[in-house]
Structure formats: structure tokens, C-alpha cells
Design an enzyme around this catalytic site. Structure first.
Site: not given
Ligand code: COA
Length: 257
Positions: A66, A112, A115, A135
Site C-alpha cells: 500500500a 498489500g 495480499e 506491516e
Molecule cells: N509506498 C509508497 N512508496 C513506495 C512504496 C510503498 N509501499 N514502496 C516503494 N515506494 C517508493 C519509494 O518511496 C521510492 O520513491 P522515491 O523514488 O520517490 O523516493 C520508490 O518507490 C523506489 O523505492 P526504493 O525504496 O527507493 O527502492 P529500493 O530498491 O531501495 O527498495 C523496497 C525496494 C521494496 C525494499 C522498498 O521500496 C520498500 O521497503 N518498500 C516498502 C515496502 C513495504 O513496507 N510495504 C508494505 C506497506 S504496508
């Protein structure tokens, strides 16, 4: 219909719906949830669609969860509404879709995103995919059905561990857990999903819808899945597909559904 964050194309009776926010790793904001819900509903109604394949755009992510930026300042009531609305309009709608939905998990499927994949009827992953429910690392719990569907798919103990550690598992582990049915090389993912869809499309779409309904009935509190099976089995006998399927068998030819 044109969407901002979703692409939908139909080819050979397969509708491919792609979550298309690659610069945010296809994170599900409100608009994307609404568009996905609309795209799924439209495909379900479209007589040309026999199977839906759900995937993410780019090579990195299916859906990274999400949209955290969007809910970071939510109150308890807003949080509750977010989960209820999402579950009803998208996640439950996918699970109960009368057309088979295959999730082609092409990269990160987190929160999400996992999910969403779990709401689909079948999951196929590319070998680079990573899955998890992170989460609790954000101070919330899964809200789009994760606490219910993950234990159904992998068992309670594994689900508890995945949820509590907030860790990610790789595609091979997901396969071992039964979370995904198949793991294939990334370049071959869509082709594999298409072959699977083609196998499904040889069979009666009416019977398939009835089978989806009966399988799902067993997971609904207070509903007797065996009774749903009896009812849907009986109804099958009144369908044109039943006449065609049994006649074709007796005439030693392939059925035309
Ligand atoms: N919500 C909003 N933005 C998200 C996102 C999310 N769940 N997951 C990734 N993004 C965005 C990042 O903020 C980033 O945006 P920016 O370039 O404007 O800063 C872009 O997507 C790229 O992500 P980034 O984190 O730079 O890539 P990465 O390769 O370093 O890491 C992940 C990849 C998947 C490990 C990392 O993005 C992450 O941990 N995301 C969140 C996962 C999460 O907790 N999801 C559950 C949500 S309830």
C-alpha cells in the site's frame, strides 16, 4: 477506458491487467485501487475475457505494498475505512471473481502487493520475486486480508513467522511453502502464465465459475462448503456447457465452450 496507473489489454480471451506505477514500485494508492477494481469488474463482465492475468510493470516489483505516503497521517477511523473499502472493492472482488485470476508475480510483492497476489486464484512467480508482509515494521498489521489468506495458503506457523518478523522470502521458499504454484525465469513469466491460462480456457467457463464459488464457500464463516458444492454441482446439469461437454465426450470430439 484509460487509467492513470493501470493498463488493461485483452488478447486471445486473456485480459492482462498491469499495475503501472513503476517509479513507486507499483505501490497501491487510492487511485490505483479504484482503477484496479474497475478494471477487474470490467474484465469480469466482458464476454471476451476468459482469464485475467494480474502483473506489475517493470522488472523490479509486482506491487511494493500500500502507498505508505498516503496513509502515514491517517486516524484510527481512516485506517479502518481504508482496510474495509480496499477489501470489499478490490481484494474480495478478486477472490470472488467469476473469471479465473492468475497473479504473475514479477518482483517484490510486499504488504498489500502480496495480499493482492493472495487474493488471486493462482500465483506464478519469477525467480527474482520476493514476498513478505512487512506491516508490523511500520507499526500496523496487514489490512487487505493478509492475516487471513496467508495462513490459508502456507499454514498458521509460517504465516505467524512471516508476519512477526516482517521479513521477505524468495521465490523458491514461497514455492516450497505453497504460496506460489510455480517459479519460472523472469523472461518467461508472462509466457508461462499465458500457457496456464490457455489450459484453463479449454474447459467450461460456467463450470469454472461454479467451482471457484464452491471452493471459496468453504472459507466463509457459517457457510457449508460441501452444501455449496452440492448446489453448484446440481446447477451444472442445467447448463449448455454440460450438454456440450458430455456430448463431445460421447462423440469422441473436443468440446467447444
Ligand atoms: N509506498 C509508497 N512508496 C513506495 C512504496 C510503498 N509501499 N514502496 C516503494 N515506494 C517508493 C519509494 O518511496 C521510492 O520513491 P522515491 O523514488 O520517490 O523516493 C520508490 O518507490 C523506489 O523505492 P526504493 O525504496 O527507493 O527502492 P529500493 O530498491 O531501495 O527498495 C523496497 C525496494 C521494496 C525494499 C522498498 O521500496 C520498500 O521497503 N518498500 C516498502 C515496502 C513495504 O513496507 N510495504 C508494505 C506497506 S504496508
Amino acid at each position: 477506458m484509460d487509467y492513470n496507473n493501470v493498463l488493461s489489454t485483452t488478447d486471445n480471451h486473456i485480459t492482462t491487467i498491469t499495475i503501472n506505477r513503476p517509479n513507486k514500485l507499483n505501490a497501491l494508492n487510492k487511485e490505483t485501487i479504484a482503477e484496479l477494481s474497475h478494471a477487474i469488474g470490467t474484465a469480469e463482465e466482458d464476454e471476451l475475457t476468459r482469464v485475467i492475468i494480474l502483473t506489475g510493470s517493470g522488472e523490479k516489483a509486482f506491487v511494493a505494498g500500500a502507498d505508505i505516503a498516503e496513509f502515514a497521517h491517517f486516524t484510527t477511523d481512516e485506517g479502518k475505512r481504508l482496510a474495509a473499502h480496499g477489501q470489499e472493492t478490490l481484494f474480495d472482488a478478486i477472490e470472488n471473481c467469476s473469471v479465473p485470476v492468475i497473479a504473475a508475480v514479477n518482483g517484490f510483492a510486499l504488504g498489500g502487493g502480496l495480499e493482492l497476489a493472495m487474493a488471486a486464484h493462482i500465483r506464478v512467480a519469477s525467480d527474482n520475486a520476493k514476498m513478505g508482509l512487512p506491516e508490523v515494521s511500520l507499526g500496523v498489521i496487514p489490512g487487505y486480508g493478509g492475516t487471513q489468506r496467508l495462513p490459508q495458503l502456507v499454514g498458521k506457523g509460517r504465516a505467524m513467522e512471516m508476519i512477526m518478523t516482517a521479513g521477505m522470502i524468495d521465490a523458491q521458499t514461497a514455492h516450497r511453502f505453497g504460496l506460489v504454484n510455480h517459479v519460472v525465469e523472469q523472461e518467461g513469466l508472462m509466457e508461462f502464465a499465458t500457457i496456464l491460462a490457455t489450459k484453463i480456457m479449454r474447459n467450461s467457463p460456467v463450470a469454472i465459475s461454479a467451482a471457484i464459488d464452491a471452493v471459496n464457500a468453504g472459507y466463509v464463516d457459517g457457510v457449508d462448503g460441501y452444501q455449496a458444492e452440492i448446489d453448484n454441482f446440481g446447477s451444472s446439469f442445467g447448463t449448455e456447457d454440460f450438454v456440450e461437454g458430455t456430448t463431445a465426450f460421447l462423440e469422441k470430439r473436443k468440446p467447444s465452450f
